[in-house]
Design an enzyme around this catalytic site. Sequence first.
Site, short mmCIF file in Angstrom:
data_model
loop_
_atom_site.label_atom_id
_atom_site.label_comp_id
_atom_site.label_asym_id
_atom_site.label_seq_id
_atom_site.Cartn_x
_atom_site.Cartn_y
_atom_site.Cartn_z
N CYS A 75 0.85 -1.16 0.00
CA CYS A 75 0.00 0.00 0.00
C CYS A 75 0.90 1.23 0.00
O CYS A 75 1.55 1.52 1.01
CB CYS A 75 -0.84 -0.08 1.27
N GLY A 76 0.97 1.91 -1.13
CA GLY A 76 1.92 3.01 -1.30
C GLY A 76 1.59 4.24 -0.48
O GLY A 76 2.43 4.77 0.25
N HIS A 166 -2.08 -4.78 -10.53
CA HIS A 166 -2.64 -3.60 -11.19
C HIS A 166 -2.88 -3.88 -12.66
O HIS A 166 -2.05 -4.51 -13.32
CB HIS A 166 -1.68 -2.41 -11.05
N GLU A 215 -9.94 0.68 -6.77
CA GLU A 215 -9.09 -0.20 -5.98
C GLU A 215 -9.77 -1.51 -5.60
O GLU A 215 -10.93 -1.51 -5.21
CB GLU A 215 -8.67 0.49 -4.67
N CYS A 224 -3.88 6.38 -5.14
CA CYS A 224 -3.33 5.04 -4.93
C CYS A 224 -1.86 5.08 -5.33
O CYS A 224 -1.53 5.30 -6.51
CB CYS A 224 -4.09 4.02 -5.77
N THR A 226 0.63 2.68 -5.09
CA THR A 226 1.11 1.55 -5.89
C THR A 226 0.56 1.67 -7.32
O THR A 226 1.25 1.37 -8.28
CB THR A 226 0.70 0.19 -5.28
N GLY A 227 -0.67 2.18 -7.45
CA GLY A 227 -1.29 2.36 -8.76
C GLY A 227 -0.57 3.41 -9.60
O GLY A 227 -0.40 3.23 -10.82
O1 ZDP Z 1 -4.07 -4.02 -3.53
C1 ZDP Z 1 -5.07 -3.61 -2.94
O2 ZDP Z 1 -5.97 -4.39 -2.55
C2 ZDP Z 1 -5.19 -2.11 -2.67
N1 ZDP Z 1 -6.56 -1.74 -2.44
C3 ZDP Z 1 -4.32 -1.79 -1.49
C4 ZDP Z 1 -4.25 -0.33 -1.15
C5 ZDP Z 1 -3.35 0.43 -2.12
C6 ZDP Z 1 -3.19 1.89 -1.76
N2 ZDP Z 1 -4.29 2.71 -2.17
C7 ZDP Z 1 -1.91 2.47 -2.35
O3 ZDP Z 1 -1.74 3.69 -2.23
O4 ZDP Z 1 -1.04 1.74 -2.83
C8 ZDP Z 1 -3.09 2.09 -0.30
#
Ligand code: ZDP
Length: 279
Positions: A75-76, A166, A215, A224, A226-227
């Site tokens: 979770c970034g 992703h 998400e 997000c 990681t996104g």
């Molecule tokens: O991989 C997942 O199930 C995401 N919902 C995790 C959370 C990702 C997040 N929004 C981010 O910023 O990377 C916290």
Amino acid sequence: MSIEFAKYHGLGNDFILIDNRSSLEPVVTSEQAIKLCDRNFGIGADGVIFALPGQDGTDYTMRIFNSDGSEPEMCGNGIRCLARFVAELDGNKSQIAEYQIHTLAGVIRSQLKFDGQVTVDMGVPRLKAAEIPTTLCSNDQKVIAHPLEVAGQSWLVTCVSMGNPHCITFVDNLAEIPLEIIGPQFEHHPAFPQRTNTEFIQVVRPNYLKMRVWERGAGATLACGTGACASLVAGVLTDKCDHTATVELPGGPLEIEWSAVNQRLYMTGPAECVFTGRI
Ligand code: ZDP
């Protein structure tokens, strides 16, 4: 039970942070986390994050529940919030603090900057279909601009794992995407056995991207981390963008760099405490 918490957000992606240093297991169950995240019947958040004791020489361990109770690997935005939270717990008054954090996606390094920004070394993206995971092509192949049928339409998707899955689609007009309708259909598509986070990207310039995200386990969120990292990688792989770019999310901008030297991703953005309380 009586548990103290702090509410943080990174660009409006908001989390309940819990001091879990006294135990190796989260002090809140996933069922309780669902209730705490409820915006009408609870505190309201996109997830609950626990600061647990470090493992294998790291300073802390991070675990997180999404607002639906599922547990993602990484979770970034959350890890930026965690870095600020543990600096507060440690009474760390120095302007710059570096933490090594153990996650289900490996060890992540985060650095607090004097201006309130946090830079996170998000590691090396994983691209093989089996690593996403997705069944869109054979196990050791990359999924780059690959057709995927969703809502009666063929989308060209690129898949990237930042520890969590992703699926990225480049579009001409971000405002036209019916996120609430197609987001869940991407998330639960049979091609993604662990479900997927879904990003739609409009390339404004090679170093400036706009993003909307659906998400996994949390729905449409304001940001997000990681996104944003996964999307920059997808943009480079499809020759649409530079190795360094600003990614503008509904909640604000993140700076992302994919190093050509060590293949690692560096994410820089804010993390803020909003309030503290007791459950
Ligand atoms: O991989 C997942 O199930 C995401 N919902 C995790 C959370 C990702 C997040 N929004 C981010 O910023 O990377 C916290």
